[in-house]
Design a protein around this motif. Structure first.
Motif, PDB file in Angstrom:
ATOM      1  N   GLY A  89       0.775  -1.235   0.000  1.00  0.00           N
ATOM      2  CA  GLY A  89       0.000   0.000   0.000  1.00  0.00           C
ATOM      3  C   GLY A  89       0.804   1.281   0.000  1.00  0.00           C
ATOM      4  N   PHE A  90       2.115   1.200  -0.254  1.00  0.00           N
ATOM      5  CA  PHE A  90       2.897   2.429  -0.344  1.00  0.00           C
ATOM      6  C   PHE A  90       2.364   3.298  -1.484  1.00  0.00           C
ATOM      7  CE2 PHE A  90       5.998   0.411   2.413  1.00  0.00           C
ATOM      8  CZ  PHE A  90       6.536   1.497   3.103  1.00  0.00           C
ATOM      9  N   ASP A  91       2.296   4.597  -1.227  1.00  0.00           N
ATOM     10  CA  ASP A  91       1.681   5.528  -2.172  1.00  0.00           C
ATOM     11  C   ASP A  91       2.629   6.006  -3.263  1.00  0.00           C
ATOM     12  OD1 ASP A  91      -1.025   6.132  -0.689  1.00  0.00           O
ATOM     13  OD2 ASP A  91       0.548   6.203   0.835  1.00  0.00           O
ATOM     14  N   PHE A  92       3.909   6.146  -2.949  1.00  0.00           N
ATOM     15  CA  PHE A  92       4.873   6.565  -3.958  1.00  0.00           C
ATOM     16  C   PHE A  92       6.187   5.826  -3.728  1.00  0.00           C
ATOM     17  CE2 PHE A  92       4.957   9.515  -0.470  1.00  0.00           C
ATOM     18  CZ  PHE A  92       6.242  10.032  -0.341  1.00  0.00           C
ATOM     19  N   ILE A  93       6.714   5.274  -4.810  1.00  0.00           N
ATOM     20  CA  ILE A  93       7.847   4.356  -4.739  1.00  0.00           C
ATOM     21  C   ILE A  93       8.882   4.786  -5.773  1.00  0.00           C
ATOM     22  CG2 ILE A  93       8.575   1.945  -4.906  1.00  0.00           C
ATOM     23  CD1 ILE A  93       5.581   1.201  -4.458  1.00  0.00           C
ATOM     24  N   ALA A  94      10.110   5.010  -5.322  1.00  0.00           N
ATOM     25  CA  ALA A  94      11.204   5.304  -6.244  1.00  0.00           C
ATOM     26  C   ALA A  94      11.756   3.982  -6.758  1.00  0.00           C
ATOM     27  CB  ALA A  94      12.297   6.103  -5.548  1.00  0.00           C
ATOM     28  N   VAL A  95      11.587   3.744  -8.064  1.00  0.00           N
ATOM     29  CA  VAL A  95      11.959   2.447  -8.636  1.00  0.00           C
ATOM     30  C   VAL A  95      13.226   2.528  -9.492  1.00  0.00           C
ATOM     31  CG1 VAL A  95       9.613   1.549  -8.573  1.00  0.00           C
ATOM     32  CG2 VAL A  95      10.380   2.820 -10.587  1.00  0.00           C
ATOM     33  N   GLY A  96      13.840   3.709  -9.552  1.00  0.00           N
ATOM     34  CA  GLY A  96      15.059   3.852 -10.332  1.00  0.00           C
ATOM     35  C   GLY A  96      15.944   4.948  -9.783  1.00  0.00           C
ATOM     36  N   ILE A  97      17.222   4.848 -10.083  1.00  0.00           N
ATOM     37  CA  ILE A  97      18.205   5.882  -9.758  1.00  0.00           C
ATOM     38  C   ILE A  97      18.977   6.138 -11.045  1.00  0.00           C
ATOM     39  CG2 ILE A  97      20.233   6.464  -8.363  1.00  0.00           C
ATOM     40  CD1 ILE A  97      19.209   4.443  -6.273  1.00  0.00           C
ATOM     41  N   ASP A  98      18.932   7.368 -11.531  1.00  0.00           N
ATOM     42  CA  ASP A  98      19.464   7.626 -12.871  1.00  0.00           C
ATOM     43  C   ASP A  98      20.919   7.186 -13.026  1.00  0.00           C
ATOM     44  OD1 ASP A  98      20.496   9.662 -11.244  1.00  0.00           O
ATOM     45  OD2 ASP A  98      19.888  11.306 -12.580  1.00  0.00           O
ATOM     46  N   ILE A  99      21.742   7.445 -12.033  1.00  0.00           N
ATOM     47  CA  ILE A  99      23.154   7.071 -12.123  1.00  0.00           C
ATOM     48  C   ILE A  99      23.297   5.551 -12.186  1.00  0.00           C
ATOM     49  CG2 ILE A  99      25.343   7.083 -10.846  1.00  0.00           C
ATOM     50  CD1 ILE A  99      24.535   9.905  -9.864  1.00  0.00           C
ATOM     51  N   SER A 100      22.544   4.838 -11.396  1.00  0.00           N
ATOM     52  CA  SER A 100      22.588   3.377 -11.429  1.00  0.00           C
ATOM     53  C   SER A 100      22.092   2.839 -12.768  1.00  0.00           C
ATOM     54  CB  SER A 100      21.738   2.794 -10.295  1.00  0.00           C
ATOM     55  OG  SER A 100      22.223   3.188  -9.036  1.00  0.00           O
ATOM     56  N   LEU A 101      21.047   3.459 -13.301  1.00  0.00           N
ATOM     57  CA  LEU A 101      20.515   3.018 -14.589  1.00  0.00           C
ATOM     58  C   LEU A 101      21.545   3.189 -15.698  1.00  0.00           C
ATOM     59  CD1 LEU A 101      16.907   4.493 -14.364  1.00  0.00           C
ATOM     60  CD2 LEU A 101      17.558   2.087 -14.158  1.00  0.00           C
ATOM     61  N   LEU A 102      22.239   4.317 -15.693  1.00  0.00           N
ATOM     62  CA  LEU A 102      23.286   4.537 -16.689  1.00  0.00           C
ATOM     63  C   LEU A 102      24.406   3.518 -16.535  1.00  0.00           C
ATOM     64  CD1 LEU A 102      24.706   6.144 -18.932  1.00  0.00           C
ATOM     65  CD2 LEU A 102      25.595   7.660 -17.145  1.00  0.00           C
ATOM     66  N   ARG A 103      24.844   3.322 -15.307  1.00  0.00           N
ATOM     67  CA  ARG A 103      25.944   2.398 -15.049  1.00  0.00           C
ATOM     68  C   ARG A 103      25.585   0.978 -15.478  1.00  0.00           C
ATOM     69  NH1 ARG A 103      27.336  -0.948 -10.749  1.00  0.00           N
ATOM     70  NH2 ARG A 103      29.567  -1.202 -10.358  1.00  0.00           N
TER      71      ARG A 103
END
Length: 270
Positions: free
Chosen positions: A233-247
């Protein structure tokens, strides 16, 4: 001119909203993220090399996408509880602030006061100098600014979890965001936010936050974690980190051509 609406605050309607960390510190990279479908972006002033001018550039870069269909809303994280910095970030137009390391209701109350004008707080008046007022074009900004502000406080310690109910009940706090990496590290399970003890603390924080009628968020770049937290039931979830995605994309790309290249792994599991 009317007070600009806060798209992030309006999006918290019980449907999970998925976001991404913006850590490069440039408007160009953040604008790219704003075109990809994320519901919100976290402009990180705690661990990324951001300053007030670079945060401003990113707010300006996101602005056209924050009012479009499928809006992408900005959230700005401060480096600490400094009320002078909070004032500056609000003045450049940040409407949603995330504040790290909030352990008590007393700390939360002081943060609320830093976002409010007297008599309800002690935010200084910038008037025509500030982007927030559209350079004195917003009617009655002083009286209505708080209506479109969203204050997110981070619970990321054992003390914070113990006081989560009181923190969530603080008037002016709109949401609690759990920091699972700091929390797990602080309670002796470094690099293992999925330890049963940590998971129990996360779920407790979610439950008392919802009981107070507030929204709850969390960082979960691993897909299985994000799906579990959405089910909880979490309302907002960070599912990515731009630096990690690039790496990750870079490592995977070069491995297709140089299969013997070492593929380093993250100590955090994502």
């Amino acid at each position: 001119m009317q007070l600009p609406s806060n798209p992030f605050k309006r999006s918290l309607d019980g449907t999970p909203r998925y976001g991404c960390w913006a850590g490069f510190g440039t408007g160009y990279a953040t604008e790219i993220l704003a075109t990809t479908g994320f519901d919100w972006l976290l402009i990180d002033g705690e661990h990324a090399p951001n300053t007030v001018p670079s945060v401003l550039a990113q707010l300006q870069a996101i602005a056209p996408y924050a009012i479009a269909p499928g809006a992408c809303a900005p959230v700005v994280r401060t480096v600490n509880h400094d009320p002078a910095l909070i004032k500056q970030l609000l003045d450049i137009g940040a409407q949603t602030l995330m504040i790290p390391m909030v352990d008590t209701a007393e700390q939360a109350e002081k943060l609320v006061a830093a976002t409010r004008y007297p008599p309800h707080g002690f935010r200084g008046v910038g008037g025509g100098l500030t982007r927030a007022t559209r350079w004195d074009s917003v009617e009655d900004y002083l009286a209505h600014a708080h209506e479109e502000l969203c204050l997110v406080v981070q619970v990321e310690s054992r003390t914070g979890v113990d006081n989560a109910e009181a923190i969530a009940a603080t008037e002016g706090v709109d949401a609690i965001f759990v920091g699972p990496v700091d929390l797990s590290t602080g309670v002796g399970h470094a690099g293992n936010p999925n330890h049963p003890d940590v998971q129990a603390m996360i779920r407790h924080t979610l439950e008392v936050t919802h009981a107070a009628g507030k929204a709850a968020g969390i960082l979960a770049p691993a897909e299985a974690d994000a799906k579990r937290y959405a089910q909880w039931g979490f309302d907002f979830i960070a599912v990515g980190i731009d630096i990690s995605l690039l790496r990750q994309a870079a490592v995977e790309t070069i491995a297709r051509y140089k299969p013997d290249t070492p593929r380093p792994t993250s100590s955090l599991g994502y």
